[in-house]
Design a protein around this motif. Structure first.
Motif, PDB file in Angstrom:
ATOM      1  N   PRO A 122       0.881  -1.108  -0.062  1.00  0.00           N
ATOM      2  CA  PRO A 122      -0.022  -0.079  -0.045  1.00  0.00           C
ATOM      3  C   PRO A 122       0.678   1.361   0.105  1.00  0.00           C
ATOM      4  O   PRO A 122       2.055   1.371   0.290  1.00  0.00           O
ATOM      5  N   LYS A 123       0.487   2.193  -0.600  1.00  0.00           N
ATOM      6  CA  LYS A 123       0.909   3.389  -0.536  1.00  0.00           C
ATOM      7  C   LYS A 123       0.015   4.903  -0.195  1.00  0.00           C
ATOM      8  O   LYS A 123      -1.047   4.736  -1.309  1.00  0.00           O
ATOM      9  N   ASN A 124       0.217   5.396   0.711  1.00  0.00           N
ATOM     10  CA  ASN A 124      -0.558   6.764   0.989  1.00  0.00           C
ATOM     11  C   ASN A 124      -1.869   6.462   1.036  1.00  0.00           C
ATOM     12  O   ASN A 124      -2.579   7.267   0.563  1.00  0.00           O
ATOM     13  N   GLY A 125      -2.328   5.277   1.522  1.00  0.00           N
ATOM     14  CA  GLY A 125      -3.625   5.028   1.952  1.00  0.00           C
ATOM     15  C   GLY A 125      -4.494   4.194   1.014  1.00  0.00           C
ATOM     16  O   GLY A 125      -5.693   4.286   0.815  1.00  0.00           O
ATOM     17  N   TRP A 126      -3.765   3.776  -0.052  1.00  0.00           N
ATOM     18  CA  TRP A 126      -4.273   3.222  -1.348  1.00  0.00           C
ATOM     19  C   TRP A 126      -3.617   1.873  -1.501  1.00  0.00           C
ATOM     20  O   TRP A 126      -2.377   1.717  -1.269  1.00  0.00           O
ATOM     21  N   LEU A 127      -4.350   0.847  -1.422  1.00  0.00           N
ATOM     22  CA  LEU A 127      -4.025  -0.794  -1.863  1.00  0.00           C
ATOM     23  C   LEU A 127      -4.316  -1.226  -3.167  1.00  0.00           C
ATOM     24  O   LEU A 127      -5.471  -1.674  -3.293  1.00  0.00           O
ATOM     25  N   PRO A 128      -3.049  -1.519  -3.868  1.00  0.00           N
ATOM     26  CA  PRO A 128      -3.458  -2.403  -4.976  1.00  0.00           C
ATOM     27  C   PRO A 128      -3.852  -3.597  -4.758  1.00  0.00           C
ATOM     28  O   PRO A 128      -3.336  -4.382  -4.055  1.00  0.00           O
ATOM     29  N   THR A 129      -4.955  -4.099  -5.343  1.00  0.00           N
ATOM     30  CA  THR A 129      -5.736  -5.434  -5.135  1.00  0.00           C
ATOM     31  C   THR A 129      -6.043  -6.142  -6.281  1.00  0.00           C
ATOM     32  O   THR A 129      -6.531  -5.618  -7.494  1.00  0.00           O
ATOM     33  N   ASN A 130      -5.590  -7.633  -6.482  1.00  0.00           N
ATOM     34  CA  ASN A 130      -6.307  -8.236  -7.478  1.00  0.00           C
ATOM     35  C   ASN A 130      -6.913  -9.320  -6.973  1.00  0.00           C
ATOM     36  O   ASN A 130      -6.812 -10.062  -6.357  1.00  0.00           O
ATOM     37  N   PHE A 131      -8.118  -9.385  -7.774  1.00  0.00           N
ATOM     38  CA  PHE A 131      -8.982 -10.650  -7.470  1.00  0.00           C
ATOM     39  C   PHE A 131      -9.312 -11.436  -8.767  1.00  0.00           C
ATOM     40  O   PHE A 131      -9.252 -10.769  -9.550  1.00  0.00           O
TER      41      PHE A 131
ATOM     42  N   THR B 116       2.058   4.442   8.013  1.00  0.00           N
ATOM     43  CA  THR B 116       1.314   5.797   7.499  1.00  0.00           C
ATOM     44  C   THR B 116       0.898   5.654   6.317  1.00  0.00           C
ATOM     45  O   THR B 116      -0.049   6.184   5.881  1.00  0.00           O
ATOM     46  N   ASN B 117       1.053   4.473   5.491  1.00  0.00           N
ATOM     47  CA  ASN B 117       0.610   4.084   4.247  1.00  0.00           C
ATOM     48  C   ASN B 117      -0.615   3.382   4.502  1.00  0.00           C
ATOM     49  O   ASN B 117      -1.612   3.169   3.575  1.00  0.00           O
ATOM     50  N   TRP B 118      -0.566   2.361   5.478  1.00  0.00           N
ATOM     51  CA  TRP B 118      -1.896   1.430   5.777  1.00  0.00           C
ATOM     52  C   TRP B 118      -1.748   0.862   7.215  1.00  0.00           C
ATOM     53  O   TRP B 118      -0.608   0.562   7.443  1.00  0.00           O
ATOM     54  N   LYS B 119      -2.620   0.736   7.695  1.00  0.00           N
ATOM     55  CA  LYS B 119      -2.884  -0.147   9.111  1.00  0.00           C
ATOM     56  C   LYS B 119      -2.703  -1.852   8.704  1.00  0.00           C
ATOM     57  O   LYS B 119      -3.357  -1.985   8.018  1.00  0.00           O
ATOM     58  N   LYS B 120      -1.820  -2.181   9.625  1.00  0.00           N
ATOM     59  CA  LYS B 120      -1.831  -3.865   9.468  1.00  0.00           C
ATOM     60  C   LYS B 120      -3.277  -4.143  10.077  1.00  0.00           C
ATOM     61  O   LYS B 120      -4.004  -3.533  10.780  1.00  0.00           O
ATOM     62  N   ILE B 121      -3.643  -5.431   9.866  1.00  0.00           N
ATOM     63  CA  ILE B 121      -5.022  -6.030  10.259  1.00  0.00           C
ATOM     64  C   ILE B 121      -4.885  -6.163  11.704  1.00  0.00           C
ATOM     65  O   ILE B 121      -3.917  -6.576  12.183  1.00  0.00           O
ATOM     66  N   ASP B 122      -5.822  -5.708  12.373  1.00  0.00           N
ATOM     67  CA  ASP B 122      -5.933  -5.907  13.948  1.00  0.00           C
ATOM     68  C   ASP B 122      -5.729  -7.464  14.380  1.00  0.00           C
ATOM     69  O   ASP B 122      -6.273  -8.382  13.799  1.00  0.00           O
TER      70      ASP B 122
END
Length: 150
Positions: A11-20, A123-129
């Motif tokens: 992830p970068k700056n609150g954006w996560l590239p995702t592939n389904f 700061t780019n993305w929070k890890k899963i709880d």
């Protein structure tokens, strides 16, 4: 049975590239962690699904959204992807798949575990709880053990 793959990149700056991806469908998108973190939400949704509860995850593309719905039906699970022009706008169905624990829950669970092991700046993305992820791991382990006994 179509093999489901879900892959998260760095992830970068609150954006996560995702592939389904399945054998007959592929969806690439970059999701936002606003208004809620979709990786956390996916973890919660898998917990609910394993407990027999229908759930959905909103992947916010700002302004458009993808919705992943998980609907447990007996031993099976209906998985529905729809798209809308915004969170409260009308949804258009774009893909539907029916599977089970092994073909749906396990691949998504493994992708969450893999994502949480990636190195990235918080700061780019929070890890899963971790508490949620531990609960999901516990449920997945129970289900795997149960299925092996059948």
């Amino acid at each position: 049975m179509s093999k489901l793959q879900l892959k998260f990149d760095i992830p970068k700056n609150g954006w996560l590239p995702t592939n389904f991806k399945t054998s007959d469908f592929e969806l690439n998108f970059i999701t936002s962690n606003v208004p809620e973190n979709p990786t956390d939400k996916l973890c919660e949704s898998l917990i609910l699904t394993l407990n027999g509860i229908e759930t959905e995850i909103c992947w916010n593309l700002e302004p458009e959204c993808y919705f992943f719905e998980l609907k447990p039906r007996g031993k099976g699970i209906d998985f529905i992807i729809s798209k809308s022009g915004g969170i409260s706008k009308k949804r258009n169905l774009i893909y539907k798949l029916t599977g089970d624990f092994k073909t749906m829950i396990l691949p998504m669970y493994r992708s969450l575990k893999k994502f949480n092991s990636l190195e990235f700046d918080k700061t780019n993305w929070k890890k899963i709880d971790q508490i949620k992820l531990n609960k999901l791991t516990e449920l997945v382990t129970e289900r795997k053990n149960y299925l092996q006994q059948l």
